[in-house]
Design a protein around this motif. Sequence first.
Motif, short mmCIF file in Angstrom:
data_model
loop_
_atom_site.label_atom_id
_atom_site.label_comp_id
_atom_site.label_asym_id
_atom_site.label_seq_id
_atom_site.Cartn_x
_atom_site.Cartn_y
_atom_site.Cartn_z
N TRP A 19 13.58 -9.99 8.37
CA TRP A 19 12.60 -10.92 7.81
C TRP A 19 13.21 -12.31 7.64
O TRP A 19 12.58 -13.32 7.99
N ALA A 187 -3.58 -0.46 15.44
CA ALA A 187 -2.29 -0.35 14.75
C ALA A 187 -2.17 0.98 14.01
O ALA A 187 -1.09 1.59 13.97
N GLU A 191 0.47 4.57 13.76
CA GLU A 191 1.12 4.95 12.50
C GLU A 191 0.72 6.34 12.01
O GLU A 191 1.49 6.97 11.29
N ARG A 194 3.24 9.20 12.45
CA ARG A 194 4.64 8.97 12.05
C ARG A 194 5.06 9.99 11.00
O ARG A 194 4.25 10.63 10.34
N TYR A 196 6.43 9.60 8.08
CA TYR A 196 6.11 9.35 6.67
C TYR A 196 4.66 9.76 6.36
O TYR A 196 4.36 10.18 5.24
N HIS A 214 0.25 3.80 2.36
CA HIS A 214 1.27 4.10 3.36
C HIS A 214 0.94 3.52 4.74
O HIS A 214 1.80 2.91 5.37
N VAL A 215 -0.29 3.72 5.20
CA VAL A 215 -0.64 3.25 6.54
C VAL A 215 -0.94 1.75 6.55
O VAL A 215 -0.46 1.01 7.42
N PRO A 217 0.04 -0.93 4.72
CA PRO A 217 1.13 -1.91 4.73
C PRO A 217 1.80 -2.07 6.08
O PRO A 217 2.26 -3.16 6.43
N ASN A 218 1.86 -1.01 6.88
CA ASN A 218 2.49 -1.08 8.19
C ASN A 218 1.56 -1.66 9.25
O ASN A 218 2.01 -1.93 10.37
N CYS A 219 0.29 -1.82 8.91
CA CYS A 219 -0.68 -2.41 9.85
C CYS A 219 -0.99 -3.87 9.51
O CYS A 219 -1.77 -4.50 10.23
N PRO A 301 6.47 -7.02 15.68
CA PRO A 301 7.35 -5.87 15.38
C PRO A 301 8.58 -5.80 16.27
O PRO A 301 9.60 -5.25 15.85
#
Length: 305
Positions: A19, A187, A191, A194, A196, A214-215, A217-219, A301
């Motif tokens: 980051w 996206a 995920e 995965r 997690y 969970h999903v 934040p990663n999208c 990413p």
Amino acid sequence: MSVQTPAAPPTTAGAETPWRRNVASFCRSPVAVLGLVLLLALTIPALFAPWVAPQNPYDIGALDIFESELPPGSVSESTGMTYWLGTDGQARDILSAILYGMRTSLLVAFTSVSAALAIGALVGLAAAYFGGVLDAVLMRIVDIQLSFPAILVALVMLSVLGQGVDKVILALIVVQWAYFARTARSAAIVERNREYVQAARCLSLGPGRIILRHVLPNCLPPLIVIATIDLAHAIGAEATLSFLGIGVPVTEPSLGMLIANGFEFMFSGQYWISFFPGIALALLILAINLVGDQLRDVLNPRNAS
């Protein structure tokens, strides 16, 4: 015989995270810095327009009709105020009107994009997570929505709903949410399988908690990029609708309305009435696009490795 001292374990203090590396890359880009500086220079005065604008252009008591259509740099004979960008046909200070109009454009854009992002993200995440019939139905709705030109849908809605800032926001939400739904679904499909997510299911967590905590934040990275670009689209769409006379009413500030008000004066020599609001609109859209373009690289990413 010399005794070797065991090497100290490597330390992570001061290590550059992906980051930080991407943020540093953003700051090193002259185009990104230029866009950010330009965006702040335009938005900060607009947000504080009631306090920094030389005049309230929509206060009838503050206007002098005898000072209408004054060229840039003219000085008011009654108040001594300098009209740096001139006045329009209603004797409004163009600079003040631009600040107020830009404030309205930003309000419409941020509100509509935020609501469309929330709706579209939830629809896309639900379609990807549950799949099956729900996915098929929701995506067919998205396909139908995307098959129509956005400006045409907004025009039809506003012709039915009428003028108003709230109605423009509603129309832009309707035409924007499908883009976020399609992006969120793409996206989330990656995920949902995965480790997690599988672990969360094994812990008997509810679908809503898995999706939101969970999903989602990663999208977010691609959704944020789309939202940034859509801000510019929303500002341009609002200006277009107001220019056509079906967006923001004439009693409220808008860059599109300012351009429309001065259009009839273009051929009589009073170019500044439309020219300066048009320049302000173009610079605002340009600044957002410059920041959004670099933000796409920062949130890529592939750069997180």
